[in-house]
Design a protein around this motif. Structure first.
Motif, PDB file in Angstrom:
ATOM      1  N   TYR A 196      36.623  45.120  37.232  1.00 16.93           N
ATOM      2  CA  TYR A 196      36.844  44.858  38.658  1.00 16.93           C
ATOM      3  C   TYR A 196      36.994  46.184  39.419  1.00 16.93           C
ATOM      4  O   TYR A 196      37.722  47.091  38.992  1.00 16.93           O
ATOM      5  CB  TYR A 196      38.105  44.006  38.833  1.00 16.93           C
ATOM      6  CG  TYR A 196      38.443  43.716  40.278  1.00 16.93           C
ATOM      7  CD1 TYR A 196      37.624  42.925  41.054  1.00 16.93           C
ATOM      8  CD2 TYR A 196      39.598  44.269  40.850  1.00 16.93           C
ATOM      9  CE1 TYR A 196      37.934  42.647  42.379  1.00 16.93           C
ATOM     10  CE2 TYR A 196      39.911  44.012  42.176  1.00 16.93           C
ATOM     11  CZ  TYR A 196      39.087  43.197  42.936  1.00 16.93           C
ATOM     12  OH  TYR A 196      39.393  42.939  44.249  1.00 16.93           O
ATOM     13  N   LEU A 197      36.289  46.322  40.545  1.00 15.75           N
ATOM     14  CA  LEU A 197      36.344  47.521  41.393  1.00 15.75           C
ATOM     15  C   LEU A 197      37.066  47.172  42.682  1.00 15.75           C
ATOM     16  O   LEU A 197      36.493  46.525  43.572  1.00 15.75           O
ATOM     17  CB  LEU A 197      34.925  48.027  41.695  1.00 15.75           C
ATOM     18  CG  LEU A 197      34.058  48.400  40.486  1.00 15.75           C
ATOM     19  CD1 LEU A 197      32.678  48.844  40.946  1.00 15.75           C
ATOM     20  CD2 LEU A 197      34.732  49.508  39.667  1.00 15.75           C
ATOM     21  N   PRO A 198      38.356  47.555  42.811  1.00 18.70           N
ATOM     22  CA  PRO A 198      39.138  47.168  43.994  1.00 18.70           C
ATOM     23  C   PRO A 198      38.512  47.627  45.302  1.00 18.70           C
ATOM     24  O   PRO A 198      38.546  46.903  46.300  1.00 18.70           O
ATOM     25  CB  PRO A 198      40.491  47.846  43.755  1.00 18.70           C
ATOM     26  CG  PRO A 198      40.537  48.113  42.290  1.00 18.70           C
ATOM     27  CD  PRO A 198      39.135  48.357  41.859  1.00 18.70           C
ATOM     28  N   GLU A 199      37.946  48.838  45.301  1.00 13.79           N
ATOM     29  CA  GLU A 199      37.417  49.353  46.561  1.00 13.79           C
ATOM     30  C   GLU A 199      36.229  48.538  47.081  1.00 13.79           C
ATOM     31  O   GLU A 199      35.964  48.474  48.278  1.00 13.79           O
ATOM     32  CB  GLU A 199      37.012  50.833  46.408  1.00 13.79           C
ATOM     33  CG  GLU A 199      35.913  51.110  45.398  1.00 13.79           C
ATOM     34  CD  GLU A 199      36.441  51.335  43.985  1.00 13.79           C
ATOM     35  OE1 GLU A 199      35.765  52.020  43.199  1.00 13.79           O
ATOM     36  OE2 GLU A 199      37.538  50.800  43.679  1.00 13.79           O
ATOM     37  N   TYR A 200      35.512  47.922  46.139  1.00 12.67           N
ATOM     38  CA  TYR A 200      34.386  47.081  46.540  1.00 12.67           C
ATOM     39  C   TYR A 200      34.709  45.579  46.455  1.00 12.67           C
ATOM     40  O   TYR A 200      33.893  44.746  46.811  1.00 12.67           O
ATOM     41  CB  TYR A 200      33.165  47.375  45.663  1.00 12.67           C
ATOM     42  CG  TYR A 200      32.629  48.769  45.846  1.00 12.67           C
ATOM     43  CD1 TYR A 200      31.901  49.102  46.978  1.00 12.67           C
ATOM     44  CD2 TYR A 200      32.886  49.747  44.877  1.00 12.67           C
ATOM     45  CE1 TYR A 200      31.413  50.398  47.142  1.00 12.67           C
ATOM     46  CE2 TYR A 200      32.406  51.039  45.034  1.00 12.67           C
ATOM     47  CZ  TYR A 200      31.671  51.357  46.176  1.00 12.67           C
ATOM     48  OH  TYR A 200      31.203  52.629  46.345  1.00 12.67           O
ATOM     49  N   ARG A 201      35.920  45.283  45.930  1.00 14.97           N
ATOM     50  CA  ARG A 201      36.369  43.889  45.755  1.00 14.97           C
ATOM     51  C   ARG A 201      35.309  43.056  45.012  1.00 14.97           C
ATOM     52  O   ARG A 201      34.912  41.972  45.438  1.00 14.97           O
ATOM     53  CB  ARG A 201      36.684  43.254  47.114  1.00 14.97           C
ATOM     54  CG  ARG A 201      37.774  43.999  47.881  1.00 14.97           C
ATOM     55  CD  ARG A 201      38.044  43.367  49.223  1.00 14.97           C
ATOM     56  NE  ARG A 201      38.651  42.057  49.048  1.00 14.97           N
ATOM     57  CZ  ARG A 201      38.922  41.235  50.079  1.00 14.97           C
ATOM     58  NH1 ARG A 201      38.643  41.600  51.311  1.00 14.97           N
ATOM     59  NH2 ARG A 201      39.478  40.067  49.836  1.00 14.97           N
ATOM     60  N   THR A 202      34.854  43.614  43.913  1.00 16.82           N
ATOM     61  CA  THR A 202      33.828  42.927  43.140  1.00 16.82           C
ATOM     62  C   THR A 202      33.996  43.238  41.652  1.00 16.82           C
ATOM     63  O   THR A 202      34.693  44.181  41.272  1.00 16.82           O
ATOM     64  CB  THR A 202      32.415  43.338  43.600  1.00 16.82           C
ATOM     65  OG1 THR A 202      31.453  42.491  42.983  1.00 16.82           O
ATOM     66  CG2 THR A 202      32.106  44.788  43.197  1.00 16.82           C
TER      67      THR A 202
END
Length: 389
Positions: A196-202
């Motif tokens: 999960y990539l928080p900065e991209y919310r994906t």
């Protein structure tokens, strides 16, 4: 406040009425209730069946005496009476008791009797046990009775069974490089949560999980191996219906084998469970080892095969060889399921020593209701622990 209070005279009268019908004329004298009208007719129907007091014993003075006799017309009238006065579930119990207590099985060979009975799984079992003695004039009527019960069972069981097993087949056929339309998104997301990539919310799906296209080819082989000894009558009926349902699924290759001391393969009759049932012969001995040897010889894809043995495990063959065959099948990758019964009849009688030996091999033996059977099969197909009740 309306209604009858607890312990009111009306409720006490109703309790006395019920006790009088249960106990009969002699035993119920103390109730002070004398049946009239409909109650008198119900009392007569109960007395005809249960009035002998003690099965096989001498009748005491004043004791009820059974009044059905061995006359087909009188029994047919009695069957009509109980259907008038009692609900269907009670009628089925009384019919079963009449066959067991009063030896009326032979009267079921007469067409007029079969037309009068309330058809259920237990009656089908009785008819199958009489199959070889059945005259030609009765066979068509008997098939109609069996057909009625089978159709009811298939209607009740088929939809849920197909839905449950289709899901299990799809999950068991998961692939790691699926086409877009075959991706199982729920499982893919769960498997990649660490990405999960928080900065991209994906979530970055490094690993895709998908369903195989189970409907396009055979994914599993299922072998139903059914003990047709007399005690297994209800299980034979349910197993035949389930066998027909499984055979109707293109993604499952189903084989149905019945056995006593001989082995009969009824796979070519699976399109009609009535034909399967009339191909059985209830009664006789039991040779589980011989039956498993035959089933083992038909396995070509062990890792994709589920063998379901339905038996009370009273083995008349070679015990050690039976256990060796089970161990060999499991070692080759076969999913082995042992059911002591497939019915709603409650806890069955079975050979506890053999059940314990199977459990030690990793094949627990347990009784299974028809409602639970789809879940058991789904677990076996997915190679996960069985839902042992």
């Amino acid at each position: 406040m309306t209604g009858t209070a607890v312990g009111s005279p009306e409720q006490r009268d109703e309790r006395l009425r019920r006790w009088r019908l249960v106990l009969g004329a002699e035993g119920g004298e103390g109730t002070g209730y004398e049946p009239v009208g409909r109650d008198a007719a119900m009392d007569a129907a109960l007395t005809a069946l249960y009035g002998s007091g003690r099965a096989g014993g001498r009748k005491r003075t004043g004791e009820r005496s059974a009044g059905l006799g061995a006359s087909a017309p009188s029994v047919a009238r009695w069957l009509g009476d109980i259907r008038t006065y009692f609900p269907s579930s009670v009628v089925q119990v009384m019919q079963r008791d009449a066959i067991d207590r009063l030896g009326l099985a032979s009267l079921l060979l007469e067409p007029e009797m079969l037309e009068a009975v309330e058809a259920d799984v237990h009656l089908v079992g009785t008819l199958l046990s009489l199959n070889k003695a059945m005259p030609e004039t009765t066979k068509e009527t008997a098939r109609a009775v069996v057909r009625k019960v089978v159709d009811q069972l298939e209607k009740k069981l088929a939809t849920r069974t197909r839905a449950t097993l289709t899901g299990a087949l799809d999950r068991s056929a998961r692939i790691s490089r699926p086409r877009h339309r075959d991706i199982d998104w729920d499982r893919t997301i769960r498997a990649n949560l660490k990405n999960y990539l928080p900065e991209y919310r994906t979530v970055v799906p490094e690993r895709l999980i998908g369903f195989g296209r189970a409907a396009q080819s055979v994914k599993k082989d299922v072998v139903l191996c059914i003990d047709q000894s007399g005690s297994m009558a209800a299980s034979v009926v349910y197993a035949s219906v389930f066998g027909a349902v499984l055979a109707s699924m293109r993604s499952i290759d189903t084989r149905l084998v019945v056995f006593d001391t001989a082995v009969v393969d009824l796979t070519d009759q699976l399109d009609d469970p009535v034909d399967v049932l009339f191909g059985t012969q209830l009664g006789g001995g039991t040779d589980i080892n011989r039956a498993l040897a035959y089933c083992q010889s038909k396995i070509t894809r062990p890792a994709e095969t589920v063998v379901v043995l339905i038996s009370d495990l009273y083995e008349g063959g070679i015990r050690d060889e039976m256990l060796k065959r089970v161990a060999a099948m499991k070692a080759s990758g076969v999913q082995f399921v042992a059911l002591l019964a497939l019915s709603d009849e409650g806890a069955p009688a079975y050979d506890r020593e053999h059940a314990a030996a199977l459990a030690a091999l990793g094949a627990p033996a347990f009784a299974c209701t028809p409602d639970l059977f789809p879940e058991v099969m789904a677990a076996a197909i997915e190679k996960r622990p069985l839902p042992v009740p």
